[in-house]
Design an enzyme around this catalytic site. Structure first.
Site, short mmCIF file in Angstrom:
data_model
loop_
_atom_site.label_atom_id
_atom_site.label_comp_id
_atom_site.label_asym_id
_atom_site.label_seq_id
_atom_site.Cartn_x
_atom_site.Cartn_y
_atom_site.Cartn_z
N LYS A 234 0.83 -1.20 0.00
CA LYS A 234 0.00 0.00 0.00
C LYS A 234 0.86 1.25 0.00
O LYS A 234 1.69 1.42 0.88
CB LYS A 234 -0.89 0.03 1.25
CG LYS A 234 -2.17 -0.75 1.11
CD LYS A 234 -3.12 -0.37 2.26
CE LYS A 234 -4.38 -1.21 2.25
NZ LYS A 234 -5.25 -0.92 3.38
N ARG B 269 -16.99 -3.79 9.71
CA ARG B 269 -18.03 -2.82 9.36
C ARG B 269 -19.20 -3.54 8.71
O ARG B 269 -20.19 -3.82 9.32
CB ARG B 269 -17.47 -1.75 8.41
CG ARG B 269 -16.71 -0.67 9.13
CD ARG B 269 -15.87 0.12 8.19
NE ARG B 269 -14.79 -0.71 7.66
CZ ARG B 269 -13.79 -0.24 6.95
NH1 ARG B 269 -13.72 1.03 6.64
NH2 ARG B 269 -12.83 -1.05 6.54
N SER C 92 -10.94 5.27 6.16
CA SER C 92 -9.84 6.20 5.92
C SER C 92 -9.88 6.70 4.48
O SER C 92 -9.60 7.87 4.21
CB SER C 92 -8.50 5.52 6.18
OG SER C 92 -8.40 5.11 7.51
P1 ADP Z 1 -6.03 -2.40 6.98
O1 ADP Z 1 -5.23 -1.84 5.83
O2 ADP Z 1 -5.24 -3.39 7.80
O3 ADP Z 1 -7.40 -2.90 6.62
P2 ADP Z 1 -7.34 -0.12 8.21
O4 ADP Z 1 -6.67 1.04 8.88
O5 ADP Z 1 -8.12 0.18 6.97
O6 ADP Z 1 -6.19 -1.17 7.98
O7 ADP Z 1 -8.31 -0.83 9.23
C1 ADP Z 1 -7.84 -1.44 10.42
C2 ADP Z 1 -8.96 -2.25 11.04
O8 ADP Z 1 -9.99 -1.38 11.49
C3 ADP Z 1 -9.64 -3.23 10.09
O9 ADP Z 1 -9.98 -4.40 10.82
C4 ADP Z 1 -10.87 -2.51 9.63
O10 ADP Z 1 -11.91 -3.40 9.25
C5 ADP Z 1 -11.23 -1.76 10.92
N1 ADP Z 1 -12.01 -0.56 10.66
C6 ADP Z 1 -11.74 0.48 9.84
N2 ADP Z 1 -12.72 1.41 9.87
C7 ADP Z 1 -13.65 0.94 10.75
C8 ADP Z 1 -14.92 1.41 11.21
N3 ADP Z 1 -15.44 2.55 10.77
N4 ADP Z 1 -15.59 0.65 12.09
C9 ADP Z 1 -15.08 -0.54 12.52
N5 ADP Z 1 -13.90 -1.04 12.13
C10 ADP Z 1 -13.20 -0.32 11.25
#
Ligand code: ADP
Length: 158
Positions: A41, A90, A128
Site C-alpha cells: 500500500k 463494518r 480512511s
Molecule cells: P487495513 O489496511 O489493515 O485494513 P485499516 O486502517 O483500513 O487497515 O483498518 C484497520 C482495522 O480497522 C480493520 O480491521 C478494519 O476493518 C477496521 N475498521 C476500519 N474502519 C472501521 C470502522 N469505521 N468501524 C469498525 N472497524 C473499522
C-alpha cells in the site's frame, strides 16, 4: 496480563478505529495499536504522521500503546507477548477479507486469536479512504475523525 494488538494502516485514524480501540481497551489489560508498514500500500500520510495522530487521539486511554511494525503481524504480536489480534468489522464486505486474514494468521500461529469488534452504528460507514477523498475535495471531515486529526489534516491540505 492479556495483551491485544490492533494492527492496521490507520491512514489516517478515524472515529471508527477509535471506537474499536476504546472498546478493546475496556476488554483487555493492554492494547498496542500498531501501524503496519505495508509494502503493497502506497501511503497517504507517512508512518510517523500516522503514529503521531494516533498518539494525539488516544491520550485519554492509559492502557494503550502506539507503535509501528515491519513484517508479519503475527510475528510482531508474538514478539510483544500478545495473544489477541483486534480487528474491526463494518459491513459484510469486510468479512471475507478479515476471515481469510484471521485464518492465515491462525495457521501461522494458533496461539494468537483474532477478536472482531463492531463499532457503534454512527461510525460504521467511516473509512480512511473516504476521509482522504472528502478532505482532498474540500469537504468537512469533522464528523469522521478525532479533533487532533482534523486540525492536522486541514492545516496540511488547505
Ligand atoms: P487495513 O489496511 O489493515 O485494513 P485499516 O486502517 O483500513 O487497515 O483498518 C484497520 C482495522 O480497522 C480493520 O480491521 C478494519 O476493518 C477496521 N475498521 C476500519 N474502519 C472501521 C470502522 N469505521 N468501524 C469498525 N472497524 C473499522
Amino acid at each position: 496480563m492479556k495483551i491485544a494488538i490492533y494492527p492496521g494502516s490507520f491512514d489516517p485514524i478515524t472515529k471508527g478505529h477509535l471506537d474499536v480501540l476504546e472498546t478493546g481497551a475496556e476488554i483487555f489489560d493492554k492494547v498496542i495499536i500498531a501501524v503496519a508498514k505495508n509494502s503493497e500500500k502506497l501511503g497517504f500520510l507517512t508512518i510517523d504522521e500516522r503514529v503521531e495522530l494516533i498518539r494525539k487521539s488516544c491520550v485519554h486511554l492509559n492502557n494503550v500503546e502506539v507503535d509501528s511494525f515491519d513484517g508479519l503481524t503475527i510475528d510482531y504480536a508474538a514478539q510483544k507477548g500478545a495473544t489477541v489480534l483486534l480487528r474491526g468489522l463494518r459491513a459484510v464486505s469486510d468479512f471475507e477479507y478479515e476471515m481469510q486474514l484471521s485464518q492465515n494468521n491462525s495457521a501461522l500461529n494458533h496461539n494468537i486469536k483474532t477478536v472482531f469488534l463492531i463499532t457503534k452504528p454512527i461510525y460504521n460507514f467511516i473509512s480512511s479512504s473516504s476521509v482522504r477523498e472528502i478532505l482532498l475535495n474540500g469537504g468537512d471531515i469533522t464528523q469522521f475523525v478525532p479533533d487532533a486529526v482534523k486540525d492536522y489534516l486541514v492545516k496540511k491540505y488547505s
